[in-house]
Design an enzyme around this catalytic site. Structure first.
Site, PDB file in Angstrom:
ATOM      1  N   GLY A  60       0.815  -1.198   0.000  1.00 35.77           N
ATOM      2  CA  GLY A  60       0.000   0.000   0.000  1.00 35.77           C
ATOM      3  C   GLY A  60       0.848   1.246   0.000  1.00 35.77           C
ATOM      4  N   GLN A  65       2.312  10.224   1.217  1.00 36.92           N
ATOM      5  CA  GLN A  65       3.679   9.693   1.156  1.00 36.92           C
ATOM      6  C   GLN A  65       4.452  10.194  -0.065  1.00 36.92           C
ATOM      7  OE1 GLN A  65       2.200   5.473   2.105  1.00 36.92           O
ATOM      8  NE2 GLN A  65       4.318   5.491   2.838  1.00 36.92           N
ATOM      9  N   CYS A 110       7.010   0.525   6.672  1.00 33.20           N
ATOM     10  CA  CYS A 110       6.420   1.630   5.917  1.00 33.20           C
ATOM     11  C   CYS A 110       7.443   2.153   4.917  1.00 33.20           C
ATOM     12  CB  CYS A 110       6.015   2.729   6.893  1.00 33.20           C
ATOM     13  SG  CYS A 110       5.283   4.174   6.127  1.00 33.20           S
ATOM     14  N   LEU A 111       6.972   2.458   3.724  1.00 35.57           N
ATOM     15  CA  LEU A 111       7.858   2.991   2.685  1.00 35.57           C
ATOM     16  C   LEU A 111       8.459   4.341   3.085  1.00 35.57           C
ATOM     17  CD1 LEU A 111       5.618   2.096  -0.375  1.00 35.57           C
ATOM     18  CD2 LEU A 111       7.787   1.004   0.227  1.00 35.57           C
ATOM     19  N   HIS A 153      -3.529   0.895   8.022  1.00 32.87           N
ATOM     20  CA  HIS A 153      -2.210   1.527   7.933  1.00 32.87           C
ATOM     21  C   HIS A 153      -2.274   2.715   6.974  1.00 32.87           C
ATOM     22  CE1 HIS A 153       2.348   1.275   7.704  1.00 32.87           C
ATOM     23  NE2 HIS A 153       2.070   1.994   6.642  1.00 32.87           N
ATOM     24  N   GLU A 154      -2.870   2.499   5.790  1.00 30.00           N
ATOM     25  CA  GLU A 154      -2.948   3.578   4.793  1.00 30.00           C
ATOM     26  C   GLU A 154      -3.901   4.684   5.237  1.00 30.00           C
ATOM     27  OE1 GLU A 154      -0.607   3.623   2.708  1.00 30.00           O
ATOM     28  OE2 GLU A 154      -0.056   1.536   3.054  1.00 30.00           O
ATOM     29  N   HIS A 157      -2.216   7.127   7.379  1.00 30.86           N
ATOM     30  CA  HIS A 157      -1.429   8.120   6.640  1.00 30.86           C
ATOM     31  C   HIS A 157      -2.276   9.336   6.269  1.00 30.86           C
ATOM     32  CE1 HIS A 157       2.536   6.466   6.240  1.00 30.86           C
ATOM     33  NE2 HIS A 157       2.101   5.329   5.734  1.00 30.86           N
TER      34      HIS A 157
END
Length: 188
Positions: A60, A65, A110-111, A153-154, A157
């Protein structure tokens, strides 16, 4: 095409702000953002693309991000994951959730976070969500297991919350009441 250099990292102020609702019909720019987010997660699960573009694998990614503070994210699980989910979520909401919790046994990644942050991240085990697709059509779905964790999680963000905010600072691996561990193969 989104590359790792386009993904902002922990400490950037956009990651801590609440993203704005998206207006419909989608602008050309918002459609492009949504498609590029999906393209990133699909490419980041392809070994050839990972090597060619030096991508970090993820299931995701959210618009904040890539420094776009809008309520858009993409989630994709490839056919090898055992999950069947590939969605663009615009203005997503959780409309109901289970009392039971879940967490990734291996912890979340996480990215936008270049370090390992050990610990359990409590999430709702089952969620019912509503969101809009790229055409502006509202959809509703029930998620559990890894897809439910990825969605939460997304969604975090979009609200300026990082996964490690949920980890118990005094005991990162403390048992979570009424929770089930979920195994995973890829990073968020």
């Amino acid at each position: 095409m989104i590359l790792m250099k386009d993904i902002i990292r922990e400490g950037h102020p956009t990651l801590r702000q609440r993203a704005e609702e998206v207006k419909f019909p989608l602008s050309t720019e918002d459609k492009k953002t949504a498609k590029e987010l999906m393209e990133y997660v699909v490419n980041s699960q392809n070994d050839e693309m990972i090597e060619k573009y030096d991508l970090r694998p993820g299931v995701g990614i959210a618009a904040p991000q890539v420094n776009i503070p809008k309520r858009i994210f993409a989630i994709h699980f490839d056919e090898h994951s055992g999950e069947d989910l590939s969605i663009i979520a615009i203005n997503p909401k959780i409309v109901s959730h289970s009392v039971e919790k879940s967490y990734l046994a291996s912890g979340e990644g996480c990215l936008s976070v270049d370090r390992s942050v050990p610990g359990y991240v409590p999430r709702h085990a089952r969620i019912t969500v509503k969101a809009f697709d790229i055409e502006g059509t509202e959809y509703k779905m029930r998620l559990k297991g890894l897809p439910a964790i990825a969605f939460q999680h997304e969604l975090d963000h979009l609200n300026g919350v990082m996964f490690f905010d949920h980890i118990n600072p005094d005991n990162p691996f403390a048992e979570i009441d009424n929770a089930v561990a979920v195994a995973r193969e890829t990073e968020e």
